[in-house]
Design an enzyme around this catalytic site. Sequence first.
Site, mmCIF file in Angstrom:
data_model
loop_
_atom_site.group_PDB
_atom_site.id
_atom_site.type_symbol
_atom_site.label_atom_id
_atom_site.label_comp_id
_atom_site.label_asym_id
_atom_site.label_seq_id
_atom_site.Cartn_x
_atom_site.Cartn_y
_atom_site.Cartn_z
ATOM 1 N N ARG A 151 64.509 6.745 59.383
ATOM 2 C CA ARG A 151 64.476 6.996 57.944
ATOM 3 C C ARG A 151 63.636 8.225 57.604
ATOM 4 N NH1 ARG A 151 61.663 2.251 59.105
ATOM 5 N NH2 ARG A 151 59.567 1.954 58.222
ATOM 6 N N HIS A 181 59.578 9.120 53.187
ATOM 7 C CA HIS A 181 61.035 9.005 53.337
ATOM 8 C C HIS A 181 61.690 8.414 52.092
ATOM 9 C CE1 HIS A 181 60.968 4.607 53.705
ATOM 10 N NE2 HIS A 181 59.866 4.772 54.427
ATOM 11 N N GLU A 199 55.253 4.109 60.276
ATOM 12 C CA GLU A 199 54.719 3.175 59.293
ATOM 13 C C GLU A 199 53.812 2.174 60.002
ATOM 14 O OE1 GLU A 199 53.446 2.231 56.667
ATOM 15 O OE2 GLU A 199 55.194 2.168 55.328
ATOM 16 N N HIS A 237 55.723 8.017 56.299
ATOM 17 C CA HIS A 237 55.829 6.727 55.620
ATOM 18 C C HIS A 237 54.656 6.498 54.680
ATOM 19 C CE1 HIS A 237 58.940 5.694 58.630
ATOM 20 N NE2 HIS A 237 58.191 6.480 59.381
#
Length: 341
Positions: free
Chosen positions: A144, A95, A198, A268
């Site tokens: 994100r 991202h 993440e 991520h």
Amino acid sequence: MATAAAAANQVFGTLHSRYHHQVEFRNASLKSTSINVGFRLSKRGSSTIAPRRFGVIQALASQASVSDPVLSHSNNSTSDSKKSKNEAALILIRHGESLWNEKNLFTGCVDVPLTKKGVEEAIEAGKRISNIPVDVIFTSSLIRAQMTAMLAMTQHRRKKVPIFLHNESEQARSWSQIYSEETKNQSIPVIASWQLNERMYGELQGLNKQETADRYGKDQVHEWRRSYDVPPPNGESLEMCAERAVAYFRENIEPQLISGKNVMIAAHGNSLRSIIMYLDKLTSQEVISLELSTGIPLLYIFKEGKFMRRGSPVGPTEAGVYAYTRRLALYRQKLDDMSSN
């Protein structure tokens, strides 16, 4: 920034409606052992990396189509014999810069959106992959990564519309039905999964990275951030993140590639490092030194059961990327022909 603002406006409506379902989606994802989406995957054997059991992604013909008449590959089987015949593209994108990246805070699984720079990075990433076919998109459940995927697809020359598939309840599936075959054929299914999130930074989440280093010591914080098997307090290590991310990739994403589908993953740093460790057969020592820039796509070609990394298709290297595979070159030529008509 006018271009960035216009592209951002295109996706915020989709993300706004998606966000109302976010909490329910995550809870359902954590509790459920099956996911229903608008395409079919054959169930493979359970991953040896983790004991988790992921359900089969089942076909619902009334959902979204992933077939593209511009592509000529066949998707009739996911048997071993197809591995030697099918070729597929795999795009990995970390991202763009988030608001907490900008503030130098540990983010982990806190759901933080992109900065203005992050929006621009996502749009630039989209330009770099605008000639590469995309049949299905996987993202994490964090906004994100989802913003990055949506913004990137606004730049794709095929102009298909990415659509989040909502399978968290029967009502969600019913209310998100598409009743036009033509519209389905101009859509790309998007599957959000918490397993691609993440790594969870535990008690470091929300803390300033420099202040944390000053408090606990630079060496301790470096060990938490860059070791393979040492988690931060009440958080995940990279090894723990890899267990869920790689297992999900093997169960749900790799069968798509085997069947000839072209896949984009927007996720991520640590979940993608975990997947790259699997793709490139890296050791635990090699993966801890792997750095991924925000908003820079990596391209892999999956063929004959093997993953071949082609790097980032940007600038002067782009010709080399497309010359590497006849299928990608033909796809780009067809896009050129369509745009000239």
